[in-house]
Design an enzyme around this catalytic site. Structure first.
Site, PDB file in Angstrom:
ATOM      1  N   ASN A 214      48.646  28.285  31.372  1.00  0.00           N
ATOM      2  CA  ASN A 214      49.385  29.025  30.332  1.00  0.00           C
ATOM      3  C   ASN A 214      50.038  30.222  30.806  1.00  0.00           C
ATOM      4  O   ASN A 214      51.087  30.678  30.323  1.00  0.00           O
ATOM      5  CB  ASN A 214      48.692  28.840  29.059  1.00  0.00           C
TER       6      ASN A 214
ATOM      7  N   HIS B  26      39.523  23.264  29.059  1.00  0.00           N
ATOM      8  CA  HIS B  26      41.101  23.247  28.540  1.00  0.00           C
ATOM      9  C   HIS B  26      41.669  21.766  28.762  1.00  0.00           C
ATOM     10  O   HIS B  26      42.261  21.848  30.074  1.00  0.00           O
ATOM     11  CB  HIS B  26      41.643  24.549  29.209  1.00  0.00           C
TER      12      HIS B  26
ATOM     13  N   GLU C 179      41.574  22.272  32.907  1.00  0.00           N
ATOM     14  CA  GLU C 179      41.321  23.477  33.614  1.00  0.00           C
ATOM     15  C   GLU C 179      39.873  23.886  33.012  1.00  0.00           C
ATOM     16  O   GLU C 179      39.727  23.978  31.653  1.00  0.00           O
ATOM     17  CB  GLU C 179      42.242  24.372  32.913  1.00  0.00           C
TER      18      GLU C 179
ATOM     19  N   SER D 177      43.433  27.647  24.386  1.00  0.00           N
ATOM     20  CA  SER D 177      44.500  27.651  25.646  1.00  0.00           C
ATOM     21  C   SER D 177      44.599  29.203  26.013  1.00  0.00           C
ATOM     22  O   SER D 177      45.229  29.148  27.107  1.00  0.00           O
ATOM     23  CB  SER D 177      45.715  27.374  24.964  1.00  0.00           C
TER      24      SER D 177
HETATM   25  N1  NAD Z   1      48.619  21.680  21.115  1.00  0.00           N
HETATM   26  C1  NAD Z   1      48.333  21.606  22.548  1.00  0.00           C
HETATM   27  O1  NAD Z   1      49.192  21.329  23.365  1.00  0.00           O
HETATM   28  C2  NAD Z   1      47.278  22.105  23.095  1.00  0.00           C
HETATM   29  C3  NAD Z   1      46.938  22.042  24.555  1.00  0.00           C
HETATM   30  C4  NAD Z   1      45.595  22.619  24.979  1.00  0.00           C
HETATM   31  C5  NAD Z   1      44.679  23.232  24.291  1.00  0.00           C
HETATM   32  N2  NAD Z   1      45.092  23.483  23.049  1.00  0.00           N
HETATM   33  C6  NAD Z   1      44.154  24.117  22.171  1.00  0.00           C
HETATM   34  O2  NAD Z   1      43.457  23.186  21.403  1.00  0.00           O
HETATM   35  C7  NAD Z   1      42.955  23.838  20.172  1.00  0.00           C
HETATM   36  C8  NAD Z   1      43.319  22.924  19.019  1.00  0.00           C
HETATM   37  O3  NAD Z   1      44.814  22.772  19.032  1.00  0.00           O
HETATM   38  P1  NAD Z   1      45.646  21.601  18.355  1.00  0.00           P
HETATM   39  O4  NAD Z   1      47.057  21.364  18.833  1.00  0.00           O
HETATM   40  O5  NAD Z   1      44.824  20.299  18.348  1.00  0.00           O
HETATM   41  O6  NAD Z   1      45.638  22.120  16.766  1.00  0.00           O
HETATM   42  P2  NAD Z   1      45.840  21.183  15.470  1.00  0.00           P
HETATM   43  O7  NAD Z   1      46.329  22.375  14.392  1.00  0.00           O
HETATM   44  O8  NAD Z   1      46.579  20.085  15.701  1.00  0.00           O
HETATM   45  O9  NAD Z   1      44.527  20.921  15.098  1.00  0.00           O
HETATM   46  C9  NAD Z   1      43.269  21.817  14.765  1.00  0.00           C
HETATM   47  C10 NAD Z   1      42.456  20.953  13.649  1.00  0.00           C
HETATM   48  O10 NAD Z   1      41.253  21.930  13.801  1.00  0.00           O
HETATM   49  C11 NAD Z   1      40.967  21.858  12.173  1.00  0.00           C
HETATM   50  N3  NAD Z   1      39.834  22.871  11.975  1.00  0.00           N
HETATM   51  C12 NAD Z   1      40.287  24.167  11.776  1.00  0.00           C
HETATM   52  N4  NAD Z   1      39.006  24.927  11.527  1.00  0.00           N
HETATM   53  C13 NAD Z   1      38.003  23.981  11.578  1.00  0.00           C
HETATM   54  C14 NAD Z   1      36.581  24.219  11.683  1.00  0.00           C
HETATM   55  N5  NAD Z   1      36.119  25.267  11.190  1.00  0.00           N
HETATM   56  N6  NAD Z   1      35.913  23.226  11.603  1.00  0.00           N
HETATM   57  C15 NAD Z   1      36.149  21.916  11.772  1.00  0.00           C
HETATM   58  N7  NAD Z   1      37.643  21.819  12.136  1.00  0.00           N
HETATM   59  C16 NAD Z   1      38.597  22.778  11.802  1.00  0.00           C
HETATM   60  C17 NAD Z   1      41.764  21.551  11.592  1.00  0.00           C
HETATM   61  O11 NAD Z   1      41.617  21.185  10.123  1.00  0.00           O
HETATM   62  C18 NAD Z   1      42.826  21.064  12.482  1.00  0.00           C
HETATM   63  O12 NAD Z   1      42.633  19.504  12.056  1.00  0.00           O
HETATM   64  C19 NAD Z   1      43.473  25.214  19.931  1.00  0.00           C
HETATM   65  O13 NAD Z   1      42.530  26.058  20.470  1.00  0.00           O
HETATM   66  C20 NAD Z   1      44.721  25.110  21.025  1.00  0.00           C
HETATM   67  O14 NAD Z   1      44.907  26.481  21.585  1.00  0.00           O
HETATM   68  C21 NAD Z   1      46.216  23.003  22.439  1.00  0.00           C
END
Ligand code: NAD
Length: 307
Positions: free
Chosen positions: A199, A149, A161, A128
């Site tokens: 963001n 993104h 994005e 993000s």
């Molecule tokens: N939450 C949102 O609204 C949103 C929106 C756009 C982008 N993002 C981005 O997406 C990414 C994920 O966010 P999320 O909200 O899904 O987080 P989340 O915490 O729901 O999920 C992250 C997952 O990654 C796994 N993980 C961590 N390290 C790992 C590894 N080395 N190998 C494999 N799996 C691993 C964790 O076990 C977890 O299941 C982040 O970079 C976040 O900034 C989030």
């Protein structure tokens, strides 16, 4: 095969975003492998995908085919999906989409592990806010690396994005733009600065909503009723709970590091994360969530006022 030349997709992370991305890729006809760190998390993520596909089938039936997907499309999507815990499952992919925690060290380490596997094709991060150029420096082929993104919830939000790193090649940028369209998404091009475009605009709004509550200017419910004034679909505090408070805090910190104190995260956001409140994903944030019940304002938040 479409203009991107991609048929096999790999997704790392089956959390909120990774599960949505894997679902969308499989529904769009790509053979998709999704991995996470252990079987329990993978199984929870696969259940989330099945439930989400089922909601889309129900939406199709209710809307007389105007929205959603058919039962057959759901079955095909599930056939296209494979899950596991081994990084080596990603070796034969045309593209890897990284959707793990919003933490630079964790993402850099993963990029190095994927390079060490001998993987040499397209690689994108769903970060993000973290610099794509910094992340690309930890993949052996920075010209094949880019930011993609997706928006939450991925199966519903049409925009995506796309962020080019300093060394991303024209070919990579073009193929990823085609790929976004093949997933049914509308590509939105942005440059590689902290928070990119979306963001950079949106996180200060969410952060300011937290300040409005902690300064006692509005209650949680009233701050969320601003949807009735701004035309947004969801109030800012509910949005934060859906984004994940840990993710939102990490993004605000990256913005603060690059642009200074205007982006400083609100103390209440920090207090919530420090006390284990992550939002909808663990059932507690600005609201408390219990299956089958409407969310209620978290009493600890209602009580908190900044002195
Ligand atoms: N939450 C949102 O609204 C949103 C929106 C756009 C982008 N993002 C981005 O997406 C990414 C994920 O966010 P999320 O909200 O899904 O987080 P989340 O915490 O729901 O999920 C992250 C997952 O990654 C796994 N993980 C961590 N390290 C790992 C590894 N080395 N190998 C494999 N799996 C691993 C964790 O076990 C977890 O299941 C982040 O970079 C976040 O900034 C989030």
């Amino acid at each position: 095969m479409g203009q991107s030349g991609i048929t096999r997709v790999g997704v790392v992370g089956i959390g909120l975003m990774g599960s949505g991305i894997a679902q969308v890729a499989a529904t769009a006809g790509f053979h998709t492998v999704v991995i996470d760190v252990n079987d329990e998390i993978v199984s929870r993520g696969m259940t989330r995908i099945e439930e989400s596909l089922q909601r889309l089938v129900e939406s199709y039936e209710k809307s007389g085919g105007q929205r959603g997907i058919t039962q057959e499309q759901k079955a095909t999507a599930l056939q296209n999906l494979q899950s596991g815990t081994e990084l080596s499952l990603l070796q034969d992919r045309d593209i890897i989409i990284e959707a793990i925690v919003e933490n630079f060290e964790a993402k850099a380490k993963l990029n190095e592990e994927i390079s060490a596997l001998g993987y040499d094709r397209l690689f994108v991060s769903n970060t993000s806010s973290i610099s794509i150029t910094r992340l690309a420096a930890h993949y052996r082929y920075p010209d094949r690396f880019m930011g993609m993104h997706f928006m939450n919830p991925v199966p519903i939000q049409p925009g995506c994005e796309l962020i080019r790193g300093f060394l991303t090649s024209d070919e990579t940028a073009e193929r990823i733009t085609h790929f976004a369209r093949e997933l049914g998404k509308v590509p939105i091009q942005a440059e590689d600065k902290a928070g990119f475009g979306i963001n950079r605009m949106f996180v200060p709004f969410l952060n300011e909503a937290v300040r409005v509550v902690e300064e006692g200017i509005m209650s949680v419910e009233d701050a969320d009723k601003t949807t009735l004034c701004l035309g947004h679909k969801m109030g800012p505090l509910t949005t934060l709970d859906y984004v994940g408070l840990d993710t939102a805090l990490a993004v605000a910190e990256v913005l603060e590091q690059e642009f200074g104190p205007f982006y400083k995260p609100a103390p209440l956001l920090k207090r919530l994360v420090d006390s284990g409140h992550l939002g909808v994903k663990n059932g507690k944030g600005f609201y408390l969530y219990e299956k089958g019940k409407p969310p209620v304002v978290n009493p600890a938040v209602a009580r908190y006022r900044m002195r």
